[in-house]
Design an enzyme around this catalytic site. Structure first.
Site, PDB file in Angstrom:
ATOM      1  N   ASP A  44       0.819  -1.221   0.000  1.00  0.00           N
ATOM      2  CA  ASP A  44       0.000   0.000   0.000  1.00  0.00           C
ATOM      3  C   ASP A  44       0.851   1.269   0.000  1.00  0.00           C
ATOM      4  O   ASP A  44       0.599   2.208   0.768  1.00  0.00           O
ATOM      5  CB  ASP A  44      -0.928   0.031   1.215  1.00  0.00           C
ATOM      6  N   GLU A  85     -10.783  -1.613  -3.487  1.00  0.00           N
ATOM      7  CA  GLU A  85     -10.127  -0.877  -2.399  1.00  0.00           C
ATOM      8  C   GLU A  85      -9.039   0.004  -3.001  1.00  0.00           C
ATOM      9  O   GLU A  85      -8.884   0.100  -4.218  1.00  0.00           O
ATOM     10  CB  GLU A  85      -9.506  -1.859  -1.392  1.00  0.00           C
TER      11      GLU A  85
END
Length: 340
Positions: free
Chosen positions: A51, A222
């Site tokens: 991420d 996401e």
């Protein structure tokens, strides 16, 4: 979003990285997996990190990732900085969520950092830095502020409660991204469970202004990232399953930060069995407004351990129509480049 961990002895035994400083030093200088005199190699620094959010602060490249480990071990955030994309400095534990009573002390995911000018001067001390983070596998999105006025923090929670609490329009409160538009407005994008939401931040950057808006594009899972180029808003997001090679990145476009967005997403990042798999949860930076770089995580080929994710950087190109071209993921990475 999701897990990460970093085991120095394990990583150094399997990855060709050098650590010039001892592991006890508060900052650790790292060399990327350099494949030539000019290219960094991928991954760009050692350890299981996912991420990754890229930012440009004070003539340095910054990456704020998730530490990829079991949820119970995800209690902090590290940051990495580089003057040239080749040599990286690790800034350990810029935020420790065990010091935040509402955090549940687990599942610290997907940090995002923005800054606000304190005065007209441009010295780094004149900025306040804010870190938006999600904890507790959907407990909420919090905001922390740098206590030093520097991008490496350390950061401390400023509200004593979540900025975004619980589920909004079906979106799990994870994977926050602060987008600072050139008109001075600040937007917070977030959302898991296949729902995407945006809300405007107040001028103080620690409050919300206006209503939540659901902006879920087709295929969204996401990891939102908003990019503005030539007046067009590119809303990028992760698709597929983060645990397998269906994971990738698509985008839609709009004329405003809240849409309406184009109806048909275009996929531009996908793993392969030659370089790396499970490519996703990206960010983008440009040193000059002309050249673009995509930062993302992926797994090594044939490594199916869910938390074995590493941070990579590759070039990203547009065609004459302004469409993002499919990204060529590489082992050699990008050339070194300093910021003026």
């Amino acid at each position: 979003m999701k897990h990460h961990n970093y085991y120095p002895s394990t990583c150094l035994s399997i990855l060709p990285f050098l650590l010039p400083l001892t592991m006890s030093h508060p900052q650790q200088n790292l060399l990327a997996t350099t494949t030539s005199n000019t290219k960094a190699g991928n991954p760009v620094f050692p350890g299981w990190y996912a991420d990754p959010e890229a930012r440009l602060f004070n003539a340095q490249y910054w990456i704020y990732p998730t530490y990829s480990a079991d949820y119970s071990e995800q209690t902090f955030f590290d940051a990495f900085s580089s003057p040239d994309l080749l040599t990286w400095t690790k800034h350990p534990t810029i935020l420790n969520i065990t010091n935040i009573p509402w955090s549940t002390n687990r599942a610290a995911w997907a940090p995002s950092v923005g800054r606000r000018l304190r005065s007209s001067a441009n010295a780094e001390e004149e900025y306040d830095y804010f870190l938006y983070f999600s904890v507790g596998d959907g407990t909420g999105i919090g905001v922390a502020k740098s206590t030093t006025g520097k991008p490496e923090g350390p950061y401390e929670d400023v509200l004593g409660e979540p900025l975004v609490n619980g589920t909004v329009y079906g979106a799990e409160a994870i994977d926050a991204q602060i987008f600072q538009d050139d008109d001075g407005r600040n937007w917070l994008y977030f959302g898991g469970w296949s729902h995407a939401v945006v809300v405007e931040l107040g001028e103080d950057m620690i409050s919300l202004k206006g209503d939540y808006l659901e902006i879920t594009p087709e295929g969204y899972v996401e990891g939102p990232w908003m990019l503005k180029r030539n007046g067009i808003y590119y809303y990028m997001f992760s698709v597929g399953g983060w645990g397998d090679n269906s994971y990738g990145v698509s985008y839609v476009t709009a004329d405003s930060p809240t849409g309406p967005f184009s109806s048909t997403p275009k996929k531009i990042l996908q793993g392969n069995d030659a370089v790396g798999t499970s490519t996703g949860h990206n960010s983008v930076f440009t040193p000059d407004g002309q050249d673009y770089y995509i930062v993302y995580h992926r797994r090594y080929v044939n490594d199916t351990a869910r938390d074995h994710r590493v941070t990579c950087i590759d070039r990203m190109y547009f065609n004459e129509a302004g469409e993002i071209l499919p990204v060529n993921i590489t082992l050699e990475g990008v050339e070194g480049r300093t910021l003026s």
